[in-house]
Scaffold this motif. Structure first.
Motif, PDB file in Angstrom:
ATOM      1  N   ILE A 209      39.082  43.959  27.120  1.00  0.00           N
ATOM      2  CA  ILE A 209      39.199  45.130  28.189  1.00  0.00           C
ATOM      3  C   ILE A 209      38.097  44.460  29.264  1.00  0.00           C
ATOM      4  O   ILE A 209      36.955  44.463  29.108  1.00  0.00           O
ATOM      5  CB  ILE A 209      38.606  46.149  27.412  1.00  0.00           C
ATOM      6  CG1 ILE A 209      39.308  46.501  26.093  1.00  0.00           C
ATOM      7  CG2 ILE A 209      38.515  47.464  28.220  1.00  0.00           C
ATOM      8  CD1 ILE A 209      38.664  47.690  25.209  1.00  0.00           C
ATOM      9  N   GLU A 210      38.561  44.512  30.367  1.00  0.00           N
ATOM     10  CA  GLU A 210      37.920  43.957  31.518  1.00  0.00           C
ATOM     11  C   GLU A 210      36.810  44.983  31.975  1.00  0.00           C
ATOM     12  O   GLU A 210      35.750  44.386  32.281  1.00  0.00           O
ATOM     13  CB  GLU A 210      39.035  43.743  32.715  1.00  0.00           C
ATOM     14  CG  GLU A 210      39.839  42.672  32.668  1.00  0.00           C
ATOM     15  CD  GLU A 210      39.119  41.528  32.165  1.00  0.00           C
ATOM     16  OE1 GLU A 210      38.095  41.054  32.749  1.00  0.00           O
ATOM     17  OE2 GLU A 210      39.720  40.644  31.369  1.00  0.00           O
ATOM     18  N   THR A 211      37.154  46.251  31.930  1.00  0.00           N
ATOM     19  CA  THR A 211      35.954  47.036  32.142  1.00  0.00           C
ATOM     20  C   THR A 211      36.308  48.268  31.170  1.00  0.00           C
ATOM     21  O   THR A 211      37.191  49.179  31.276  1.00  0.00           O
ATOM     22  CB  THR A 211      36.160  47.895  33.440  1.00  0.00           C
ATOM     23  OG1 THR A 211      36.262  46.673  34.545  1.00  0.00           O
ATOM     24  CG2 THR A 211      35.063  48.689  33.884  1.00  0.00           C
ATOM     25  N   ALA A 212      35.161  48.458  30.531  1.00  0.00           N
ATOM     26  CA  ALA A 212      34.929  49.552  29.269  1.00  0.00           C
ATOM     27  C   ALA A 212      33.965  50.497  29.386  1.00  0.00           C
ATOM     28  O   ALA A 212      32.913  49.917  29.511  1.00  0.00           O
ATOM     29  CB  ALA A 212      35.041  49.023  28.014  1.00  0.00           C
ATOM     30  N   ALA A 213      34.174  51.777  29.395  1.00  0.00           N
ATOM     31  CA  ALA A 213      33.050  52.714  29.598  1.00  0.00           C
ATOM     32  C   ALA A 213      32.702  52.933  27.906  1.00  0.00           C
ATOM     33  O   ALA A 213      33.753  53.272  27.040  1.00  0.00           O
ATOM     34  CB  ALA A 213      33.646  54.026  29.773  1.00  0.00           C
ATOM     35  N   THR A 230      31.533  63.338  26.127  1.00  0.00           N
ATOM     36  CA  THR A 230      30.597  62.917  27.210  1.00  0.00           C
ATOM     37  C   THR A 230      31.448  61.727  27.886  1.00  0.00           C
ATOM     38  O   THR A 230      31.032  61.557  29.228  1.00  0.00           O
ATOM     39  CB  THR A 230      29.392  62.308  26.367  1.00  0.00           C
ATOM     40  OG1 THR A 230      28.859  63.594  25.791  1.00  0.00           O
ATOM     41  CG2 THR A 230      28.462  61.575  27.145  1.00  0.00           C
ATOM     42  N   LEU A 231      32.031  60.746  27.166  1.00  0.00           N
ATOM     43  CA  LEU A 231      32.621  59.745  27.975  1.00  0.00           C
ATOM     44  C   LEU A 231      33.603  60.310  28.970  1.00  0.00           C
ATOM     45  O   LEU A 231      33.887  59.781  30.127  1.00  0.00           O
ATOM     46  CB  LEU A 231      33.466  58.771  26.846  1.00  0.00           C
ATOM     47  CG  LEU A 231      32.644  57.490  26.547  1.00  0.00           C
ATOM     48  CD1 LEU A 231      33.633  56.791  25.434  1.00  0.00           C
ATOM     49  CD2 LEU A 231      32.270  56.589  27.446  1.00  0.00           C
ATOM     50  N   ALA A 232      34.309  61.322  28.641  1.00  0.00           N
ATOM     51  CA  ALA A 232      35.364  61.755  29.498  1.00  0.00           C
ATOM     52  C   ALA A 232      34.777  62.125  30.809  1.00  0.00           C
ATOM     53  O   ALA A 232      35.122  62.157  31.938  1.00  0.00           O
ATOM     54  CB  ALA A 232      36.161  63.120  28.956  1.00  0.00           C
ATOM     55  N   HIS A 233      33.644  62.887  30.742  1.00  0.00           N
ATOM     56  CA  HIS A 233      32.922  63.371  32.012  1.00  0.00           C
ATOM     57  C   HIS A 233      32.479  62.379  32.738  1.00  0.00           C
ATOM     58  O   HIS A 233      32.312  62.608  33.854  1.00  0.00           O
ATOM     59  CB  HIS A 233      31.726  64.381  31.469  1.00  0.00           C
ATOM     60  CG  HIS A 233      32.207  65.816  31.073  1.00  0.00           C
ATOM     61  ND1 HIS A 233      32.181  66.898  31.878  1.00  0.00           N
ATOM     62  CD2 HIS A 233      32.581  66.260  29.815  1.00  0.00           C
ATOM     63  CE1 HIS A 233      32.690  68.056  31.377  1.00  0.00           C
ATOM     64  NE2 HIS A 233      32.825  67.656  30.109  1.00  0.00           N
ATOM     65  N   TRP A 234      31.794  61.288  32.054  1.00  0.00           N
ATOM     66  CA  TRP A 234      31.205  60.370  32.684  1.00  0.00           C
ATOM     67  C   TRP A 234      32.341  59.503  33.640  1.00  0.00           C
ATOM     68  O   TRP A 234      32.189  59.131  34.770  1.00  0.00           O
ATOM     69  CB  TRP A 234      30.527  59.163  31.894  1.00  0.00           C
ATOM     70  CG  TRP A 234      29.881  57.902  32.405  1.00  0.00           C
ATOM     71  CD1 TRP A 234      28.662  58.027  32.952  1.00  0.00           C
ATOM     72  CD2 TRP A 234      30.324  56.804  33.008  1.00  0.00           C
ATOM     73  NE1 TRP A 234      28.379  56.793  33.423  1.00  0.00           N
ATOM     74  CE2 TRP A 234      29.344  56.099  33.624  1.00  0.00           C
ATOM     75  CE3 TRP A 234      31.855  56.228  32.923  1.00  0.00           C
ATOM     76  CZ2 TRP A 234      29.572  54.970  34.354  1.00  0.00           C
ATOM     77  CZ3 TRP A 234      31.941  55.083  33.436  1.00  0.00           C
ATOM     78  CH2 TRP A 234      30.978  54.351  34.211  1.00  0.00           C
TER      79      TRP A 234
END
Length: 272
Positions: A209-213, A230-234
């Motif tokens: 995954i090149e860019t993972a939150a 929380t992840l969704a909001h970020w």
């Protein structure tokens, strides 16, 4: 002979119930006084009473009880019916508890609205990894559907990997893919030093995954709603958009699920 009151006490039922059984012909008294109408029962009738109560308590209607008794169900068959009904009740209890936990988790999500831990989100690259994998279908993404599938999958995968003497190289990984019919394909993975072929589990390479939150969730996955949101909001607030790749990394899984530590990973790309 026993009067109806004494027979009720011996059979651990009510007099009203015995009168009803008499009225519908399910359990007739051994003798009825033609003058007083006083009902009398014999001790041997306790056997039929026991069967009536046991079968009725399994969830059958009284008409079904009559049919079963007329077919002269044996004690062994009755035990089998009890075992089957017990399994059904345990499954129902388990489903109800899962639904209750889901409601409680949703309420906690509502309570945390406006208090998101977005500062705890970390953006990073996730390396590719070779895994041993088992998969199964769940009805939906709801926790009461996912939980009964993913748990047994990991148990069985661990058993098979251990039997194959394969070395596990990292914590368990779970990911989920939607199906066209609305169901979800659940994948349980263990990073492993293993080559494909000859196994009773799938071997594949999960891509990078090149860019993972990412964010760390503490507690059972049934209570992960606030953390996912929380992840969704970020993601939205920081100019990213969600892609279709999300993983759960089991960093710590003791018997007490409230002590679980799980890293949630969502692949993101710039929104623009």
């Amino acid at each position: 002979m026993f009067g109806i009151g004494d027979f009720a006490r011996l059979g651990l039922v009510s007099v009203r119930m015995l009168r009803h059984y008499d009225a519908i012909g399910l359990l007739r008294p051994a003798h009825v006084d033609p003058v007083s109408g006083y009902r009398s029962y014999q001790a041997e009738q306790l056997s039929r009473l026991n069967r009536i109560v046991a079968i009725k308590d399994l969830g059958f209607t009284l008409e079904q009880v009559r049919t079963i008794l007329d077919e002269k169900v044996s004690t062994e068959e009755l035990h089998g019916m009890v075992r089957l009904r017990r399994a059904q009740l345990e499954a129902q209890i388990s489903a109800d508890l899962a639904r209750l936990r889901s409601v409680e988790a949703r309420l906690r999500t509502i309570e945390t609205e406006g208090h998101m831990r977005t500062a705890e989100v970390v953006l990073k690259r996730v390396d590719p990894v070779r895994v041993a994998q088992l998969s199964a279908r769940a009805a939906s993404y709801e926790s009461q559907d996912i939980g009964p599938v993913i748990g047994p999958l990991f148990v069985e995968l661990c058993r098979r990997v251990e039997a194959a003497a394969v070395r596990v190289t990292g914590p368990g990984i779970a990911y989920y893919l939607p199906e066209d019919d609305g169901s979800v394909m659940v994948h349980a993975c263990l990073p492993a030093a293993v080559t494909p072929g000859g196994h009773d589990f799938e071997v594949l390479d999960l891509p990078a995954i090149e860019t993972a939150a990412t964010i760390i969730h503490h507690g059972s996955m049934e209570a992960a709603g606030p953390t996912f949101q929380t992840l969704a909001h970020w993601i939205e607030e920081n100019g990213f958009r969600y892609r279709d790749l999300a993983r759960e990394i089991s960093l710590h899984c003791p018997d007490d699920r409230d002590e679980w530590v799980t890293e949630l990973q969502i692949e993101v790309v710039p929104a623009a």
